[in-house]
Motif scaffolding. Structure first.
Motif, PDB file in Angstrom:
ATOM      1  N   THR A 259      -6.841  31.066 -12.721  1.00  0.00           N
ATOM      2  CA  THR A 259      -6.457  30.019 -11.786  1.00  0.00           C
ATOM      3  C   THR A 259      -6.357  28.691 -12.517  1.00  0.00           C
ATOM      4  OG1 THR A 259      -7.589  31.131  -9.960  1.00  0.00           O
ATOM      5  CG2 THR A 259      -7.109  28.806  -9.660  1.00  0.00           C
ATOM      6  N   LEU A 260      -5.309  27.951 -12.232  1.00  0.00           N
ATOM      7  CA  LEU A 260      -5.191  26.576 -12.684  1.00  0.00           C
ATOM      8  C   LEU A 260      -5.688  25.704 -11.543  1.00  0.00           C
ATOM      9  CD1 LEU A 260      -4.238  24.342 -14.617  1.00  0.00           C
ATOM     10  CD2 LEU A 260      -1.978  24.511 -13.513  1.00  0.00           C
ATOM     11  N   HIS A 261      -6.746  24.970 -11.785  1.00  0.00           N
ATOM     12  CA  HIS A 261      -7.302  24.054 -10.791  1.00  0.00           C
ATOM     13  C   HIS A 261      -6.731  22.669 -11.059  1.00  0.00           C
ATOM     14  CE1 HIS A 261     -10.387  26.889  -9.326  1.00  0.00           C
ATOM     15  NE2 HIS A 261     -10.292  27.365 -10.561  1.00  0.00           N
ATOM     16  N   VAL A 262      -6.170  22.042 -10.030  1.00  0.00           N
ATOM     17  CA  VAL A 262      -5.540  20.733 -10.168  1.00  0.00           C
ATOM     18  C   VAL A 262      -6.306  19.721  -9.332  1.00  0.00           C
ATOM     19  CG1 VAL A 262      -3.410  19.410  -9.884  1.00  0.00           C
ATOM     20  CG2 VAL A 262      -3.295  21.841 -10.495  1.00  0.00           C
ATOM     21  N   LEU A 263      -6.801  18.682 -10.004  1.00  0.00           N
ATOM     22  CA  LEU A 263      -7.528  17.604  -9.325  1.00  0.00           C
ATOM     23  C   LEU A 263      -6.732  16.320  -9.458  1.00  0.00           C
ATOM     24  CD1 LEU A 263     -11.212  18.157 -10.484  1.00  0.00           C
ATOM     25  CD2 LEU A 263     -10.329  18.414  -8.188  1.00  0.00           C
ATOM     26  N   SER A 264      -6.617  15.574  -8.348  1.00  0.00           N
ATOM     27  CA  SER A 264      -5.893  14.307  -8.388  1.00  0.00           C
ATOM     28  C   SER A 264      -6.699  13.141  -7.833  1.00  0.00           C
ATOM     29  CB  SER A 264      -4.568  14.424  -7.626  1.00  0.00           C
ATOM     30  OG  SER A 264      -4.810  14.731  -6.270  1.00  0.00           O
ATOM     31  N   HIS A 265      -7.863  13.405  -7.287  1.00  0.00           N
ATOM     32  CA  HIS A 265      -8.687  12.346  -6.694  1.00  0.00           C
ATOM     33  C   HIS A 265      -9.745  11.852  -7.675  1.00  0.00           C
ATOM     34  CE1 HIS A 265      -7.094  12.834  -2.604  1.00  0.00           C
ATOM     35  NE2 HIS A 265      -7.001  14.109  -2.924  1.00  0.00           N
ATOM     36  N   SER A 266     -10.086  10.590  -7.575  1.00  0.00           N
ATOM     37  CA  SER A 266     -11.099   9.997  -8.445  1.00  0.00           C
ATOM     38  C   SER A 266     -12.420  10.753  -8.331  1.00  0.00           C
ATOM     39  CB  SER A 266     -11.329   8.528  -8.066  1.00  0.00           C
ATOM     40  OG  SER A 266     -12.445   8.013  -8.762  1.00  0.00           O
ATOM     41  N   PRO A 267     -13.072  11.014  -9.450  1.00  0.00           N
ATOM     42  CA  PRO A 267     -14.355  11.702  -9.408  1.00  0.00           C
ATOM     43  C   PRO A 267     -15.482  10.801  -8.916  1.00  0.00           C
ATOM     44  CG  PRO A 267     -13.870  11.050 -11.637  1.00  0.00           C
ATOM     45  CD  PRO A 267     -12.656  10.711 -10.813  1.00  0.00           C
ATOM     46  N   PHE A 268     -15.190   9.522  -8.706  1.00  0.00           N
ATOM     47  CA  PHE A 268     -16.217   8.579  -8.271  1.00  0.00           C
ATOM     48  C   PHE A 268     -16.237   8.385  -6.762  1.00  0.00           C
ATOM     49  CE2 PHE A 268     -14.861   7.438 -12.590  1.00  0.00           C
ATOM     50  CZ  PHE A 268     -16.052   7.706 -13.238  1.00  0.00           C
ATOM     51  N   GLY A 269     -15.313   9.060  -6.050  1.00  0.00           N
ATOM     52  CA  GLY A 269     -15.248   8.913  -4.602  1.00  0.00           C
ATOM     53  C   GLY A 269     -15.804  10.094  -3.830  1.00  0.00           C
ATOM     54  N   ASP A 270     -15.903  11.246  -4.464  1.00  0.00           N
ATOM     55  CA  ASP A 270     -16.418  12.439  -3.786  1.00  0.00           C
ATOM     56  C   ASP A 270     -16.886  13.443  -4.834  1.00  0.00           C
ATOM     57  OD1 ASP A 270     -14.151  13.921  -4.715  1.00  0.00           O
ATOM     58  OD2 ASP A 270     -13.000  13.240  -2.991  1.00  0.00           O
ATOM     59  N   ASN A 271     -17.172  14.662  -4.397  1.00  0.00           N
ATOM     60  CA  ASN A 271     -17.731  15.669  -5.314  1.00  0.00           C
ATOM     61  C   ASN A 271     -16.752  16.800  -5.651  1.00  0.00           C
ATOM     62  OD1 ASN A 271     -17.699  16.955  -2.892  1.00  0.00           O
ATOM     63  ND2 ASN A 271     -19.832  17.596  -2.905  1.00  0.00           N
ATOM     64  N   ARG A 272     -15.445  16.565  -5.533  1.00  0.00           N
ATOM     65  CA  ARG A 272     -14.473  17.620  -5.836  1.00  0.00           C
ATOM     66  C   ARG A 272     -14.605  18.134  -7.269  1.00  0.00           C
ATOM     67  NH1 ARG A 272     -10.747  14.077  -2.838  1.00  0.00           N
ATOM     68  NH2 ARG A 272     -10.230  15.106  -0.899  1.00  0.00           N
ATOM     69  N   LEU A 273     -14.762  17.225  -8.226  1.00  0.00           N
ATOM     70  CA  LEU A 273     -14.861  17.646  -9.620  1.00  0.00           C
ATOM     71  C   LEU A 273     -16.082  18.528  -9.833  1.00  0.00           C
ATOM     72  CD1 LEU A 273     -13.981  17.637 -12.586  1.00  0.00           C
ATOM     73  CD2 LEU A 273     -15.277  15.514 -12.863  1.00  0.00           C
ATOM     74  N   THR A 274     -17.214  18.122  -9.308  1.00  0.00           N
ATOM     75  CA  THR A 274     -18.449  18.901  -9.452  1.00  0.00           C
ATOM     76  C   THR A 274     -18.280  20.277  -8.821  1.00  0.00           C
ATOM     77  OG1 THR A 274     -19.752  16.876  -9.443  1.00  0.00           O
ATOM     78  CG2 THR A 274     -20.928  18.924  -8.970  1.00  0.00           C
ATOM     79  N   SER A 275     -17.695  20.319  -7.637  1.00  0.00           N
ATOM     80  CA  SER A 275     -17.466  21.601  -6.952  1.00  0.00           C
ATOM     81  C   SER A 275     -16.515  22.475  -7.759  1.00  0.00           C
ATOM     82  CB  SER A 275     -16.896  21.370  -5.561  1.00  0.00           C
ATOM     83  OG  SER A 275     -17.802  20.669  -4.757  1.00  0.00           O
ATOM     84  N   CYS A 276     -15.473  21.873  -8.285  1.00  0.00           N
ATOM     85  CA  CYS A 276     -14.500  22.623  -9.085  1.00  0.00           C
ATOM     86  C   CYS A 276     -15.152  23.202 -10.331  1.00  0.00           C
ATOM     87  CB  CYS A 276     -13.345  21.709  -9.463  1.00  0.00           C
ATOM     88  SG  CYS A 276     -12.105  22.500 -10.500  1.00  0.00           S
ATOM     89  N   LEU A 277     -15.938  22.403 -11.023  1.00  0.00           N
ATOM     90  CA  LEU A 277     -16.596  22.883 -12.244  1.00  0.00           C
ATOM     91  C   LEU A 277     -17.518  24.060 -11.960  1.00  0.00           C
ATOM     92  CD1 LEU A 277     -17.391  19.508 -14.052  1.00  0.00           C
ATOM     93  CD2 LEU A 277     -15.574  21.151 -14.579  1.00  0.00           C
ATOM     94  N   ARG A 278     -18.094  24.088 -10.768  1.00  0.00           N
ATOM     95  CA  ARG A 278     -18.992  25.185 -10.392  1.00  0.00           C
ATOM     96  C   ARG A 278     -18.270  26.511 -10.224  1.00  0.00           C
ATOM     97  NH1 ARG A 278     -21.570  23.064  -5.453  1.00  0.00           N
ATOM     98  NH2 ARG A 278     -21.660  21.005  -6.310  1.00  0.00           N
ATOM     99  N   VAL A 279     -17.005  26.466  -9.820  1.00  0.00           N
ATOM    100  CA  VAL A 279     -16.286  27.711  -9.531  1.00  0.00           C
ATOM    101  C   VAL A 279     -15.320  28.139 -10.634  1.00  0.00           C
ATOM    102  CG1 VAL A 279     -16.477  27.367  -7.040  1.00  0.00           C
ATOM    103  CG2 VAL A 279     -14.418  26.608  -8.224  1.00  0.00           C
ATOM    104  N   LEU A 280     -15.187  27.339 -11.682  1.00  0.00           N
ATOM    105  CA  LEU A 280     -14.275  27.692 -12.771  1.00  0.00           C
ATOM    106  C   LEU A 280     -14.687  28.986 -13.451  1.00  0.00           C
ATOM    107  CD1 LEU A 280     -13.530  24.363 -14.677  1.00  0.00           C
ATOM    108  CD2 LEU A 280     -11.921  25.771 -13.423  1.00  0.00           C
ATOM    109  N   GLY A 281     -13.744  29.886 -13.598  1.00  0.00           N
ATOM    110  CA  GLY A 281     -13.991  31.133 -14.309  1.00  0.00           C
ATOM    111  C   GLY A 281     -13.603  31.011 -15.774  1.00  0.00           C
ATOM    112  N   ASP A 282     -13.928  32.028 -16.541  1.00  0.00           N
ATOM    113  CA  ASP A 282     -13.648  32.026 -17.981  1.00  0.00           C
ATOM    114  C   ASP A 282     -12.160  31.889 -18.310  1.00  0.00           C
ATOM    115  OD1 ASP A 282     -16.338  32.316 -18.470  1.00  0.00           O
ATOM    116  OD2 ASP A 282     -16.220  34.487 -18.755  1.00  0.00           O
ATOM    117  N   LYS A 283     -11.311  32.421 -17.458  1.00  0.00           N
ATOM    118  CA  LYS A 283      -9.869  32.392 -17.710  1.00  0.00           C
ATOM    119  C   LYS A 283      -9.175  31.211 -17.039  1.00  0.00           C
ATOM    120  CE  LYS A 283      -9.680  37.396 -18.131  1.00  0.00           C
ATOM    121  NZ  LYS A 283      -9.133  38.628 -17.582  1.00  0.00           N
ATOM    122  N   ASP A 284      -9.927  30.422 -16.291  1.00  0.00           N
ATOM    123  CA  ASP A 284      -9.360  29.308 -15.546  1.00  0.00           C
ATOM    124  C   ASP A 284      -9.151  28.085 -16.423  1.00  0.00           C
ATOM    125  OD1 ASP A 284      -9.616  30.988 -13.389  1.00  0.00           O
ATOM    126  OD2 ASP A 284     -11.259  29.878 -12.445  1.00  0.00           O
TER     127      ASP A 284
END
Length: 97
Positions: A3-28
């Protein structure tokens, strides 16, 4: 399956980046675009989180440059055609809205 995970929102406004990093797989892979590129600011918590994670990290060069940032050597700055290619190389694309 990758999976390619695409983030466009600032990491300082919410926890999307943290949540994304938690679910990233080895091939992602993770692509930062828009305000998400602010995560590339050295000395910040998001920068440290990504640096500590073993991940394939990409950032849209145009967005990095527009914000006066530099991509670290462990992240690859790409253009829009490379973004399309990256999307094709993965089985799924997940945009964190």
């Amino acid at each position: 399956m990758s999976t390619l995970h695409v983030l466009s929102h600032s990491p300082f406004g919410d926890n999307r980046l943290t949540s994304c990093l938690r679910v990233l797989g080895d091939k992602d892979a993770l692509l930062l675009c828009g305000d998400a590129t602010y995560a590339l600011q050295p000395g910040t918590a998001p920068f440290a989180q990504m640096q500590a994670a073993s991940l394939k990290l990409f950032a849209l060069a145009e967005d990095v440059q527009a914000r006066g940032l530099l991509a670290p050597d462990w992240a690859k700055a790409i253009d829009y055609p490379a973004f399309v290619e990256l999307s094709i190389l993965h089985d799924k694309v997940n945009t964190w809205l």
